[in-house]
Design a protein around this motif. Sequence first.
Motif, PDB file in Angstrom:
ATOM      1  N   UNK A  80       0.816  -1.209   0.000  1.00 50.00           N
ATOM      2  CA  UNK A  80       0.000   0.000   0.000  1.00 50.00           C
ATOM      3  C   UNK A  80       0.848   1.257   0.000  1.00 50.00           C
ATOM      4  N   UNK A  81       2.028   1.180   0.601  1.00 49.25           N
ATOM      5  CA  UNK A  81       2.930   2.338   0.591  1.00 49.25           C
ATOM      6  C   UNK A  81       3.355   2.672  -0.832  1.00 49.25           C
ATOM      7  N   UNK A  82       3.585   1.655  -1.660  1.00 47.40           N
ATOM      8  CA  UNK A  82       3.949   1.892  -3.054  1.00 47.40           C
ATOM      9  C   UNK A  82       2.795   2.578  -3.785  1.00 47.40           C
ATOM     10  N   UNK A  83       1.588   2.064  -3.624  1.00 45.21           N
ATOM     11  CA  UNK A  83       0.442   2.722  -4.258  1.00 45.21           C
ATOM     12  C   UNK A  83       0.305   4.166  -3.787  1.00 45.21           C
ATOM     13  N   UNK A  84       0.654   4.410  -2.541  1.00 45.76           N
ATOM     14  CA  UNK A  84       0.543   5.760  -2.002  1.00 45.76           C
ATOM     15  C   UNK A  84       1.534   6.738  -2.604  1.00 45.76           C
ATOM     16  N   UNK A  85       2.613   6.246  -3.209  1.00 44.70           N
ATOM     17  CA  UNK A  85       3.597   7.128  -3.842  1.00 44.70           C
ATOM     18  C   UNK A  85       3.189   7.563  -5.244  1.00 44.70           C
ATOM     19  N   UNK A 103      -0.870   8.139 -16.219  1.00 47.18           N
ATOM     20  CA  UNK A 103      -1.013   7.422 -14.954  1.00 47.18           C
ATOM     21  C   UNK A 103      -0.138   6.173 -14.950  1.00 47.18           C
ATOM     22  N   UNK A 104      -0.114   5.462 -16.058  1.00 47.08           N
ATOM     23  CA  UNK A 104       0.672   4.231 -16.147  1.00 47.08           C
ATOM     24  C   UNK A 104       2.169   4.527 -16.070  1.00 47.08           C
ATOM     25  N   UNK A 105       2.602   5.596 -16.722  1.00 48.06           N
ATOM     26  CA  UNK A 105       4.017   5.965 -16.655  1.00 48.06           C
ATOM     27  C   UNK A 105       4.401   6.422 -15.251  1.00 48.06           C
ATOM     28  N   UNK A 106       3.505   7.153 -14.594  1.00 43.61           N
ATOM     29  CA  UNK A 106       3.759   7.555 -13.205  1.00 43.61           C
ATOM     30  C   UNK A 106       3.836   6.324 -12.311  1.00 43.61           C
ATOM     31  N   UNK A 107       2.974   5.354 -12.589  1.00 43.48           N
ATOM     32  CA  UNK A 107       2.989   4.104 -11.824  1.00 43.48           C
ATOM     33  C   UNK A 107       4.315   3.388 -12.020  1.00 43.48           C
ATOM     34  N   UNK A 108       4.792   3.338 -13.263  1.00 42.81           N
ATOM     35  CA  UNK A 108       6.057   2.670 -13.525  1.00 42.81           C
ATOM     36  C   UNK A 108       7.222   3.377 -12.834  1.00 42.81           C
ATOM     37  N   UNK A 109       7.207   4.693 -12.809  1.00 38.72           N
ATOM     38  CA  UNK A 109       8.266   5.433 -12.128  1.00 38.72           C
ATOM     39  C   UNK A 109       8.372   5.001 -10.672  1.00 38.72           C
ATOM     40  N   UNK A 228       7.839   2.668 -21.925  1.00 35.43           N
ATOM     41  CA  UNK A 228       6.876   3.585 -22.544  1.00 35.43           C
ATOM     42  C   UNK A 228       6.527   3.131 -23.954  1.00 35.43           C
ATOM     43  N   UNK A 229       7.514   2.624 -24.704  1.00 36.76           N
ATOM     44  CA  UNK A 229       7.271   2.160 -26.075  1.00 36.76           C
ATOM     45  C   UNK A 229       6.240   1.032 -26.084  1.00 36.76           C
ATOM     46  N   UNK A 230       6.424   0.048 -25.208  1.00 36.87           N
ATOM     47  CA  UNK A 230       5.496  -1.079 -25.158  1.00 36.87           C
ATOM     48  C   UNK A 230       4.123  -0.635 -24.665  1.00 36.87           C
TER      49      UNK A 230
END
Length: 246
Positions: A80-85, A103-109, A228-230
């Motif tokens: 949950x801490x990861x989701x919170x970041x 959102x997906x790129x922010x999630x990957x970061x 990001x390409x994929x």
Amino acid sequence: MKEETTAPGPLIWSLPEPPGRPTTTLSRADILRAALTIADAEGAAALTMRRVATAVGASTPMSLYRYVGSKDGLVDLMIDAVYGEIPLPAAPSVPWRAALEQLSLDTWTVIGRHLWFGHLVHTRPPLGPNALRYFDFRFALLEPLGITADDMTRITTAIDGHLIGTALQMAEEQRMRTRTGLLTDHQLAEAAAPLLQPILAADRHPAFTRWLESRTLTDPTDPTDPVAWTLTCLLDGITTRLNLPA
């Protein structure tokens, strides 16, 4: 013989943190920070209650159970801490494609900072407050498209599979590089050369040989991000498959 199965233990969110004691300065937050530090540095395999207890100065691993219930409870907190970041806008925006891609790129970061997440995220129900806020935002972003709940599931599962699968791959490669001391692509290529030479000399795999001789090692100045390409390819396919507005 039938394999014995057990249901997941209770979620940490149902276990209130106990009050502090005069003889200890431990807290749930301290334990979580120590666990994250260990996992970030050494991966999921290094995460043990004994390691965490040592890091927070607890007398025994059992001291931690009063605060997190079990190792499952600690994993709940970590996931949950990861989701919170992951940064979430105040509200979903349009167009959906650009918003979901960002959102997906922010999630990957964020996942890229915590590669152990790929190993642990599916070991526990991700039902903490930060995770639920993230999922709610993502479904709210897709709802205006008028697609079915099953299609929303397919979209999010495809994206999660890409991001989490990449995290697993990178974590295993990182372990291999640390174990062998082959920290750069050039070091890895040099170590592999004696193994590849007899294979290439046999001339039995011409397409593989042409690929190997034509490829270049990762260029640090190359602006192309493979994640990001994929992701772009995935969203291109989803948009076409479901006939969605671009």
